[in-house]
Design an enzyme around this catalytic site. Structure first.
Site, short mmCIF file in Angstrom:
data_model
loop_
_atom_site.label_atom_id
_atom_site.label_comp_id
_atom_site.label_asym_id
_atom_site.label_seq_id
_atom_site.Cartn_x
_atom_site.Cartn_y
_atom_site.Cartn_z
N TRP A 190 0.80 -1.23 -0.02
CA TRP A 190 -0.03 0.04 0.02
C TRP A 190 0.91 1.35 -0.01
O TRP A 190 1.71 1.34 0.92
CB TRP A 190 -1.13 -0.06 1.36
CG TRP A 190 -1.76 1.03 1.43
CD1 TRP A 190 -2.73 1.86 0.46
CD2 TRP A 190 -1.98 1.85 2.61
NE1 TRP A 190 -3.35 2.98 0.99
CE2 TRP A 190 -2.75 2.97 2.36
CE3 TRP A 190 -1.34 1.62 3.92
CZ2 TRP A 190 -3.26 4.03 3.48
CZ3 TRP A 190 -1.69 2.69 4.89
CH2 TRP A 190 -2.65 3.83 4.75
N ASP A 271 -1.44 -5.54 9.20
CA ASP A 271 -2.11 -4.41 8.79
C ASP A 271 -3.50 -5.17 8.33
O ASP A 271 -3.48 -6.11 7.42
CB ASP A 271 -1.59 -3.63 7.74
CG ASP A 271 -2.39 -2.36 7.37
OD1 ASP A 271 -3.50 -2.34 7.75
OD2 ASP A 271 -2.13 -1.75 6.31
N LYS A 307 -13.49 -0.11 5.28
CA LYS A 307 -14.09 -0.92 4.17
C LYS A 307 -15.25 -1.91 4.73
O LYS A 307 -16.28 -1.83 3.91
CB LYS A 307 -12.94 -1.71 3.61
CG LYS A 307 -11.62 -1.05 3.28
CD LYS A 307 -12.00 0.00 1.80
CE LYS A 307 -10.72 0.46 1.45
NZ LYS A 307 -9.94 1.23 2.14
#
Length: 462
Positions: A190, A271, A307
Site C-alpha cells: 500500500w 495491517d 471498508k
C-alpha cells in the site's frame, strides 16, 4: 503586502529633495522618501540614470518549501473528476460502489446512527485510548472473544485514526522503544506504508512478494528475505486481501511464514484493513492473525473499519499489541496513550459508537455480516465477469486466471506504467500506475469495456 520606495541617488543643485518632498510624499501608490532611505534587507534596487528605484518585496519565510507531488492514489480521483468523457471509469480509490457505481452507506450503519440519535448521546471527549466499548469489541472481533490473549488480558488496544493513524501510532512506538529496528514491507505494498515509516523515522526495507512472471506470490523470495532480515525486525504483513496485489498466502504458506518469523525472533506486524470484506467472513479473514497469536508470539495489529463498515470518513480503527503477559500489555498501553496525546489528544467518538453498537447488538451484528457477504459477493461476481470477458476477447491464448486467484477489492492486472497510462489516456479508465484496479468501483455492465481496454493496452502498448 509588497511596497515600493523611490529614492533619488542624486539631485540637481537647485533642488533640495529633502526640503521639497518634506521627507515623504505620496504619488499614486509609490512612496517617495528622502535621498537616504531606511535600510531594508528585502529591497531590490534598480538604477535609471541619476534616479534609483528601490522596490521592497516581502519574501515569505516559506519560500524554500517546494510543491509536493500529487498523491498517487487520491490524485487519480481528481483527474477522474476533471474528465468529461461519458465512458470514464474510476478504478483508482479503494471505496465500495453499488452496481450503479454509487457510494454505499450500509443499512446497519444507518440503524446504529438512528439509535444514537434516539438515546441522545453526547459529544464529550473520549479518553486518550478511545471508547472502552469499542476497544473491547474490536479486539474480540480480531482475535475471537474466547481467545486466550483476550481472556488473559494480554492485548493492549488503543483506538486510532483508522488504519493509517493506527499504523502511525505503532510506528512511533517502534521508533521510541526499539531504536534502530527495521520494518520489512512487501514489494509492492500500500502506497502509504512507506510514508508512515519515513515520517516516524523508522528504517524500512522490502521483501519480495509479487512475481510478475506468474502474476502471483513469490513465496520463495519472501521467505528468503525474511530469513535474511536482521534478527528482531518487524515484518509488516497484510492480514488478508493484500493491497495492491490481491494475492494472499495459502494457510500452509502462512504456517511457513510464521515458522521463519518465530525462528528469527522477528515481530509480526499485521495491517488488517479488510476483515470480513475480503471473503465475507470475519473469522476467515482473521485467520492469519489468529494463527500467529495461537503460537504465543508477541505481535502488532492495526485495524480499520473504512471498508468493512463503509466508515471511510469516520476515521475509525485501532492498534492492538499482543504481549506475553498482562503486565506488559498494561505498560504498552500506557505508552501508546502517551504517544497519542501530543499527536491528536483523543480519537473521534462517532465511528467508535457505531462499531460498538453494532457488535453489541446480536440483530445488528447479524445484519452487518449479511451486508458484508453481499458486498464481498458483488465484487466476486465482477471479478468472475471480468475474467470471462478477458478470456472471450483475448485470442492470444494468454491465461487470465490469476484474476480469479486474487481476493478482495483489488486486482493486480500485470500492466506496466506505460500500459496503465494508455488505459487512462485512450480508454478513460483511471487507475494507479502500478497496474492495480479497484474492482469495488466496477460493475457487471462495464466489464466488457474494461476487458477491451486491458487487452488493447496489454498487447498494443510496449
Amino acid at each position: 503586502m509588497a511596497s515600493a520606495m523611490l529614492s533619488f541617488a542624486s539631485a540637481p543643485a537647485s533642488l533640495s529633495v529633502h526640503e521639497n518632498l518634506k521627507g515623504k510624499a505620496k504619488i499614486g501608490s509609490a512612496n517617495f522618501r528622502s535621498s537616504v532611505p531606511e535600510r531594508n534587507p528585502f529591497a531590490k534596487t534598480k538604477h535609471f540614470g541619476r534616479v534609483s528605484m528601490s522596490v521592497a518585496v516581502n519574501v515569505s519565510r516559506f519560500e524554500g518549501i517546494t510543491m509536493a507531488p500529487p498523491d498517487p492514489i487520491l490524485g487519480v480521483s481528481e483527474a477522474f473528476k476533471a474528465d468529461t468523457d461519458e465512458r470514464k471509469l474510476n478504478l483508482g480509490v479503494g471505496a465500495y460502489r453499488t452496481e450503479e457505481l454509487q457510494p454505499y452507506v450500509l443499512k446497519v450503519v444507518k440503524k446504529a446512527e438512528n439509535l444514537m440519535l434516539e438515546r441522545g448521546e453526547n459529544k464529550e471527549y473520549l479518553p486518550i485510548e478511545g471508547l472502552v466499548a469499542f476497544n473491547k469489541a474490536t479486539a474480540e472481533l480480531l482475535f475471537g472473544a474466547d481467545n486466550p490473549v483476550i481472556k488473559q488480558q494480554r492485548v493492549a488496544t488503543v483506538q486510532g485514526l483508522s488504519g493509517t493513524g493506527s499504523l502511525r501510532l505503532a510506528a512511533a512506538l517502534i521508533e521510541r522503544y526499539f531504536p534502530g529496528a527495521k520494518v520489512l514491507i512487501s514489494s509492492p505494498t500500500w502506497g502509504n506504508h512507506k510514508n508512515i515509516f519515513n515520517d516516524a523515522r523508522v528504517p524500512w526495507s522490502e521483501y519480495r512478494y509479487y512475481d510478475p512472471k506468474t502474476v502471483g506470490l513469490d513465496f520463495e523470495g519472501m521467505i528468503a528475505d525474511i530469513k535474511d532480515a536482521p534478527e528482531g525486525s518487524f515484518i509488516l504483513l497484510h492480514g488478508c486481501a493484500h493491497n495492491p496485489t490481491g494475492i494472499d498466502p495459502t494457510p500452509e504458506q502462512w504456517e511457513k511464514i510464521a515458522d521463519v518469523i518465530q525462528k528469527k525472533n522477528h515481530i509480526p506486524f499485521f495491517d488488517v484493513a479488510y476483515q470480513g470484506f475480503a471473503s465475507g467472513s470475519l473469522d476467515a479473514d482473521a485467520g492469519s492473525v489468529r494463527l500467529f497469536a495461537a503460537r504465543g508470539m508477541e505481535l502488532l495489529v492495526a485495524q480499520s473499519y473504512s471498508k468493512n463498515l463503509g466508515l471511510y470518513a469516520e476515521r475509525i480503527g485501532a492498534i492492538n499489541v499482543v504481549c506475553s503477559t498482562a503486565d506488559a500489555a498494561t505498560r504498552v498501553k500506557s505508552q501508546l496513550k502517551r504517544l497519542a496525546r501530543p499527536m491528536y489528544s483523543n480519537p473521534p467518538v462517532h465511528g467508535a459508537k457505531i462499531v460498538a453498537n453494532i457488535v453489541s447488538d446480536p440483530a445488528l451484528f447479524n445484519e452487518w455480516k449479511a451486508e458484508m457477504e453481499m458486498m464481498a459477493g458483488r465484487i466476486k461476481n465482477v471479478r468472475q465477469k471480468l475474467y470471462d470477458s478477458l478470456s472471450a476477447k483475448d485470442k492470444s491464448g494468454k491465461d487470465w486466471s490469476f484474476i480469479l486467484k486474487q481476493i478482495g477489492m483489488f486486482s493486480f492486472t500485470g500492466l506496466s506504467k506505460t500500459q496503465s497510462e494508455n488505459m487512462t489516456n485512450k480508454w478513460h479508465v483511471y487507475m494507479t500506475k502500478d497496474g492495480r484496479i479497484s474492482l469495488a468501483g466496477l460493475n457487471l455492465a462495464k466489464c466488457e469495456d474494461l476487458a477491451d481496454a486491458i487487452v488493447d493496452s496489454y498487447h498494443n502498448v510496449s
